[in-house]
Design a protein around this motif. Structure first.
Motif, PDB file in Angstrom:
ATOM      1  N   SER A   1       0.828  -1.207   0.000  1.00  0.00           N
ATOM      2  CA  SER A   1       0.000   0.000   0.000  1.00  0.00           C
ATOM      3  C   SER A   1       0.861   1.255   0.000  1.00  0.00           C
ATOM      4  N   VAL A  47     -11.091   1.049  -7.907  1.00  0.00           N
ATOM      5  CA  VAL A  47     -11.266   0.439  -6.583  1.00  0.00           C
ATOM      6  C   VAL A  47     -12.481  -0.483  -6.595  1.00  0.00           C
ATOM      7  N   ALA A  48     -13.567  -0.032  -7.203  1.00  0.00           N
ATOM      8  CA  ALA A  48     -14.769  -0.861  -7.255  1.00  0.00           C
ATOM      9  C   ALA A  48     -14.487  -2.172  -7.995  1.00  0.00           C
ATOM     10  N   PHE A 108     -11.498  -3.620  -8.521  1.00  0.00           N
ATOM     11  CA  PHE A 108     -10.549  -4.421  -7.738  1.00  0.00           C
ATOM     12  C   PHE A 108     -11.221  -5.028  -6.511  1.00  0.00           C
ATOM     13  N   ALA A 109     -12.158  -4.306  -5.886  1.00  0.00           N
ATOM     14  CA  ALA A 109     -12.861  -4.821  -4.706  1.00  0.00           C
ATOM     15  C   ALA A 109     -13.717  -6.027  -5.069  1.00  0.00           C
ATOM     16  N   VAL A 110     -14.309  -5.996  -6.253  1.00  0.00           N
ATOM     17  CA  VAL A 110     -15.091  -7.146  -6.710  1.00  0.00           C
ATOM     18  C   VAL A 110     -14.165  -8.336  -6.951  1.00  0.00           C
ATOM     19  N   LEU A 167     -11.658  -8.663  -3.250  1.00  0.00           N
ATOM     20  CA  LEU A 167     -12.261  -8.664  -1.917  1.00  0.00           C
ATOM     21  C   LEU A 167     -13.657  -9.287  -1.902  1.00  0.00           C
ATOM     22  N   ASN A 168     -14.107  -9.735  -3.064  1.00  0.00           N
ATOM     23  CA  ASN A 168     -15.420 -10.366  -3.198  1.00  0.00           C
ATOM     24  C   ASN A 168     -16.565  -9.439  -2.771  1.00  0.00           C
ATOM     25  N   GLU A 169     -16.371  -8.138  -2.943  1.00  0.00           N
ATOM     26  CA  GLU A 169     -17.441  -7.190  -2.648  1.00  0.00           C
ATOM     27  C   GLU A 169     -18.416  -7.169  -3.815  1.00  0.00           C
ATOM     28  N   ARG A 170     -19.656  -6.837  -3.542  1.00  0.00           N
ATOM     29  CA  ARG A 170     -20.687  -6.816  -4.566  1.00  0.00           C
ATOM     30  C   ARG A 170     -21.505  -5.532  -4.487  1.00  0.00           C
ATOM     31  N   PRO A 171     -21.043  -4.465  -5.163  1.00  0.00           N
ATOM     32  CA  PRO A 171     -21.829  -3.228  -5.177  1.00  0.00           C
ATOM     33  C   PRO A 171     -23.205  -3.456  -5.801  1.00  0.00           C
TER      34      PRO A 171
END
Length: 144
Positions: free
Chosen positions: A76, A110-111, A113-115, A118-122
């Motif tokens: 980072s 970021v959105a 990469f997060a998907v 990080l397995n995020e789901r906007p």
């Protein structure tokens, strides 16, 4: 906003300070190399954060942190340093009102990469907002 949305207030403050960063940096870059300016900025941040951590009693032995924590904080830090070098060089030669919004393409990245990582789901509504920011960056970035 509910208590669970405290992150939003911090994010708004971050946006305000990021906007001031662009304006102050653009003015401060006059007559100085952008890399030297980035180094000075980094030194100031180091001093301020050191004082803050000490004053708030948040110091802990960094040797007790896990390898994974160290690895990702180092990565980072490297990404932050590269971002700052690129941002200050862009500010040195470009207009702050154009550089800063294009820099916000990071929101779209970021959105994505997060998907992926990080397995995020906007939600659909969130993707719409993120997409509009991305569209705005492309409108700014391309000339006729």
């Amino acid at each position: 906003m509910t208590i669970s949305n405290d992150w939003f207030y911090w994010a708004i403050c971050s946006a305000i300070f990021a906007a001031l960063t662009a304006i102050f940096a653009k003015i401060g870059l006059q007559g100085v190399d952008s890399d030297l300016a980035t180094l000075i900025r980094t030194f100031v941040i180091f001093i301020v954060l050191s004082c803050f951590v000490a004053a708030m009693g948040k110091w802990q032995n960094p040797l007790q942190l896990s390898f994974k924590t160290w690895l990702f904080l180092i990565l980072s830090g490297l990404a932050t340093g590269a971002s700052w070098v690129c941002y200050f060089r862009a500010l040195k030669i470009g207009e702050a009102s154009k550089v800063a919004p294009v820099d916000k393409l990071s929101l779209l990245l970021v959105a994505i990469f997060a998907v992926v990582f990080l397995n995020e789901r906007p939600s659909l509504r969130e993707w719409l907002g993120i997409g509009l920011v991305g569209l705005g960056v492309f409108v700014l970035g391309f000339k006729r």
